[in-house]
Design a protein around this motif. Structure first.
Motif, PDB file in Angstrom:
ATOM      1  N   LYS A  19       0.811  -1.219   0.000  1.00 15.55           N
ATOM      2  CA  LYS A  19       0.000   0.000   0.000  1.00 15.55           C
ATOM      3  C   LYS A  19       0.842   1.265   0.000  1.00 15.55           C
ATOM      4  N   ALA A  20       1.905   1.296   0.789  1.00 19.39           N
ATOM      5  CA  ALA A  20       2.706   2.518   0.873  1.00 19.39           C
ATOM      6  C   ALA A  20       3.296   2.878  -0.492  1.00 19.39           C
ATOM      7  N   SER A  21       3.799   1.885  -1.215  1.00 23.50           N
ATOM      8  CA  SER A  21       4.349   2.148  -2.551  1.00 23.50           C
ATOM      9  C   SER A  21       3.257   2.528  -3.540  1.00 23.50           C
ATOM     10  N   PHE A  22       2.086   1.906  -3.406  1.00 22.02           N
ATOM     11  CA  PHE A  22       0.951   2.243  -4.273  1.00 22.02           C
ATOM     12  C   PHE A  22       0.537   3.698  -4.064  1.00 22.02           C
ATOM     13  N   GLN A  23       0.462   4.119  -2.811  1.00 22.93           N
ATOM     14  CA  GLN A  23       0.096   5.506  -2.509  1.00 22.93           C
ATOM     15  C   GLN A  23       1.170   6.471  -2.986  1.00 22.93           C
ATOM     16  N   PHE A  24       2.439   6.097  -2.819  1.00 17.89           N
ATOM     17  CA  PHE A  24       3.545   6.936  -3.281  1.00 17.89           C
ATOM     18  C   PHE A  24       3.466   7.128  -4.796  1.00 17.89           C
ATOM     19  N   ALA A  25       3.275   6.037  -5.523  1.00 16.56           N
ATOM     20  CA  ALA A  25       3.246   6.114  -6.985  1.00 16.56           C
ATOM     21  C   ALA A  25       2.090   6.981  -7.463  1.00 16.56           C
ATOM     22  N   ASN A  26       0.922   6.822  -6.866  1.00 15.56           N
ATOM     23  CA  ASN A  26      -0.224   7.626  -7.278  1.00 15.56           C
ATOM     24  C   ASN A  26      -0.039   9.108  -6.965  1.00 15.56           C
ATOM     25  N   LYS A  27       0.683   9.398  -5.902  1.00 17.39           N
ATOM     26  CA  LYS A  27       0.918  10.795  -5.530  1.00 17.39           C
ATOM     27  C   LYS A  27       1.992  11.446  -6.391  1.00 17.39           C
ATOM     28  N   HIS A  28       3.094  10.728  -6.633  1.00 13.72           N
ATOM     29  CA  HIS A  28       4.259  11.356  -7.252  1.00 13.72           C
ATOM     30  C   HIS A  28       4.378  11.110  -8.751  1.00 13.72           C
ATOM     31  N   PHE A  29       3.719  10.084  -9.261  1.00 19.10           N
ATOM     32  CA  PHE A  29       3.798   9.795 -10.694  1.00 19.10           C
ATOM     33  C   PHE A  29       2.483  10.162 -11.367  1.00 19.10           C
ATOM     34  N   GLU A  30       1.997  11.356 -11.073  1.00 20.54           N
ATOM     35  CA  GLU A  30       0.735  11.809 -11.657  1.00 20.54           C
ATOM     36  C   GLU A  30       0.852  11.826 -13.179  1.00 20.54           C
ATOM     37  N   GLY A  31      -0.193  11.328 -13.827  1.00 21.64           N
ATOM     38  CA  GLY A  31      -0.163  11.191 -15.284  1.00 21.64           C
ATOM     39  C   GLY A  31       0.080   9.758 -15.715  1.00 21.64           C
ATOM     40  N   LEU A  32       0.557   8.919 -14.798  1.00 22.88           N
ATOM     41  CA  LEU A  32       0.710   7.500 -15.099  1.00 22.88           C
ATOM     42  C   LEU A  32      -0.554   6.787 -14.627  1.00 22.88           C
ATOM     43  N   ASN A  33      -1.347   6.320 -15.555  1.00 19.21           N
ATOM     44  CA  ASN A  33      -2.675   5.791 -15.225  1.00 19.21           C
ATOM     45  C   ASN A  33      -2.665   4.314 -14.834  1.00 19.21           C
ATOM     46  N   ASN A  34      -1.628   3.604 -15.248  1.00 22.96           N
ATOM     47  CA  ASN A  34      -1.629   2.147 -15.063  1.00 22.96           C
ATOM     48  C   ASN A  34      -0.799   1.739 -13.857  1.00 22.96           C
ATOM     49  N   ILE A  35      -1.279   2.101 -12.675  1.00 18.89           N
ATOM     50  CA  ILE A  35      -0.613   1.739 -11.421  1.00 18.89           C
ATOM     51  C   ILE A  35      -1.545   0.814 -10.647  1.00 18.89           C
ATOM     52  N   ARG A  36      -1.036  -0.370 -10.315  1.00 23.29           N
ATOM     53  CA  ARG A  36      -1.839  -1.327  -9.554  1.00 23.29           C
ATOM     54  C   ARG A  36      -0.988  -1.936  -8.441  1.00 23.29           C
ATOM     55  N   MET A  37      -1.628  -2.660  -7.562  1.00 27.23           N
ATOM     56  CA  MET A  37      -0.942  -3.269  -6.426  1.00 27.23           C
ATOM     57  C   MET A  37      -1.075  -4.785  -6.507  1.00 27.23           C
ATOM     58  N   MET A  38       0.032  -5.488  -6.249  1.00 28.09           N
ATOM     59  CA  MET A  38       0.062  -6.934  -6.417  1.00 28.09           C
ATOM     60  C   MET A  38       1.063  -7.525  -5.425  1.00 28.09           C
ATOM     61  N   PRO A  39       0.824  -8.732  -4.914  1.00 22.26           N
ATOM     62  CA  PRO A  39       1.807  -9.356  -4.023  1.00 22.26           C
ATOM     63  C   PRO A  39       3.110  -9.678  -4.748  1.00 22.26           C
ATOM     64  N   ASP A  40       4.114 -10.003  -3.968  1.00 23.24           N
ATOM     65  CA  ASP A  40       5.414 -10.397  -4.490  1.00 23.24           C
ATOM     66  C   ASP A  40       5.286 -11.636  -5.375  1.00 23.24           C
ATOM     67  N   MET A  41       6.108 -11.698  -6.430  1.00 20.97           N
ATOM     68  CA  MET A  41       6.014 -12.808  -7.368  1.00 20.97           C
ATOM     69  C   MET A  41       6.407 -14.152  -6.749  1.00 20.97           C
ATOM     70  N   ALA A  42       7.121 -14.146  -5.632  1.00 21.30           N
ATOM     71  CA  ALA A  42       7.497 -15.405  -4.991  1.00 21.30           C
ATOM     72  C   ALA A  42       6.278 -16.199  -4.539  1.00 21.30           C
ATOM     73  N   HIS A  43       5.136 -15.535  -4.374  1.00 23.33           N
ATOM     74  CA  HIS A  43       3.921 -16.246  -3.953  1.00 23.33           C
ATOM     75  C   HIS A  43       3.457 -17.261  -5.000  1.00 23.33           C
ATOM     76  N   GLN A  44       3.913 -17.118  -6.239  1.00 15.94           N
ATOM     77  CA  GLN A  44       3.550 -18.098  -7.269  1.00 15.94           C
ATOM     78  C   GLN A  44       4.130 -19.476  -6.941  1.00 15.94           C
ATOM     79  N   LEU A  45       5.108 -19.547  -6.051  1.00 20.72           N
ATOM     80  CA  LEU A  45       5.745 -20.817  -5.684  1.00 20.72           C
ATOM     81  C   LEU A  45       4.949 -21.593  -4.638  1.00 20.72           C
ATOM     82  N   TRP A  46       3.908 -21.008  -4.102  1.00 26.57           N
ATOM     83  CA  TRP A  46       3.106 -21.667  -3.071  1.00 26.57           C
ATOM     84  C   TRP A  46       2.393 -22.908  -3.619  1.00 26.57           C
TER      85      TRP A  46
END
Length: 321
Positions: A145-172
């Motif tokens: 969440k903190a990185s998601f909020q940072f990106a939405n605040k500071h990278f205004e104009g970039l519309n394709n920002i989403r939040m996703m778990p770490d890719m290591a979870h695919q190993l579960w």
């Protein structure tokens, strides 16, 4: 309403990446880690498992040291950049590599897999924003969440920002290959992200990723890094990614066996925490120097059984009983 996540649902959530990397699509995978940080290797293995699970064809694999921005990439190929925790100015080499790629390939879709974001310099933030927003088909996935909020605040104009778990979870799930023979593993950071006010790194039974890997392992890594540099000078005739796939499998499997020998884990490494959860081990995660571990834990992991976060200094060191 607050979402309660499980290890099953975190792996399932990664399937939302198919919105931008469709099943059976063709990708060029950039920035895979050619070094001995086992956490980053777990991210790489999870990414490769994701590609395999959904029939995604990897045309080429390049690390940050042997890829030349400007190399011809077919327009239909999706450029996929490794996820992790090096987005920002704490690790400028990798950030600058990503930014060069974004600038050189305006006609390709670019997907940055889940990243934690951290900047110390405002000018660097503005530079990144200008580069990201100039690309017409860039998709940035943040890791908490903190990185998601940072990106939405500071990278205004970039519309394709989403939040996703770490890719290591695919190993579960990972089935422990060994039965526990020891009590508590302490895996504690010794690098620039170490949180000296929370962690104790000087006890004799304390480990970090470089300690788990043997001198022989490290020599093997250095040999492949040297071969990688020579290979680039020769025009990259050798399949370094294939050599590294096999060698890194050994490093990751060794780390999994090491973790399996312990009943529980205390760690200030994010992937020490994630690997413990993949192995269904009781664990305590200690926050790092800038809040990355706590942010990740509070976003995704707080409802996972047998996990605990240490975010503030306490009188007694964390214990598992």
């Amino acid at each position: 309403m607050t979402t309660i996540y499980s290890m099953d649902s975190l792996k399932e959530k990664l399937a939302e990446l198919l919105d931008v990397i469709p099943k059976h699509s063709s990708v060029v995978y950039l920035d895979y880690p050619l070094y001995g940080n086992v956490g980053d290797l777990l991210i790489m293995k999870g990414t490769e498992a994701f590609f395999k699970a959904y029939g995604i064809r990897v045309r080429e694999r390049w690390n940050a040291e042997n890829f030349n921005p400007g190399r011809k990439i077919p327009q239909e190929a999706i450029i996929v950049c490794q996820g992790g925790g090096n987005f920002g100015d704490l690790y400028p080499h990798f950030q600058q590599f990503r930014e060069r790629v974004i600038e050189h390939y305006p006609n390709n879709r670019i997907v940055i897999l889940p990243q934690s974001i951290y900047y110390e310099n405002e000018q660097n933030i503005r530079r990144t924003r200008d580069i990201l927003t100039a690309h017409p088909d860039l998709h940035l996935y943040t890791r908490e969440k903190a990185s998601f909020q940072f990106a939405n605040k500071h990278f205004e104009g970039l519309n394709n920002i989403r939040m996703m778990p770490d890719m290591a979870h695919q190993l579960w799930p990972i089935e422990p290959p060994e039965k526990p023979s020891e009590s508590v593993l302490r895996l504690i950071r010794t690098d620039k992200e170490a949180n000296g006010s929370l962690q104790k790194a000087q006890e004799p039974d304390t480990y970090d990723w470089p300690v788990i890997l043997s001198d022989r392992d490290k020599r093997g890594i250095r040999r492949l890094q040297t071969l990688n540099a020579l290979n680039k000078k020769a025009g990259n005739p050798l399949p370094i990614a294939h050599y590294w796939e096999r060698y890194s499998d050994m490093l990751v499997n060794k780390s999994i066996r090491f973790f399996s020998c312990y009943e529980s884990v205390v760690t200030s490494r994010l992937h020490g925490h994630i690997l413990s959860c993949l192995l269904q081990k009781e664990n305590i995660v200690i926050d790092n120097s800038y809040g990355k571990n706590a942010n990740y834990y509070n976003t995704w992991m707080k409802d996972i059984p047998d996990t605990k976060l240490i975010q503030e200094k306490t009188e007694e060191p964390p214990v598992l009983v």
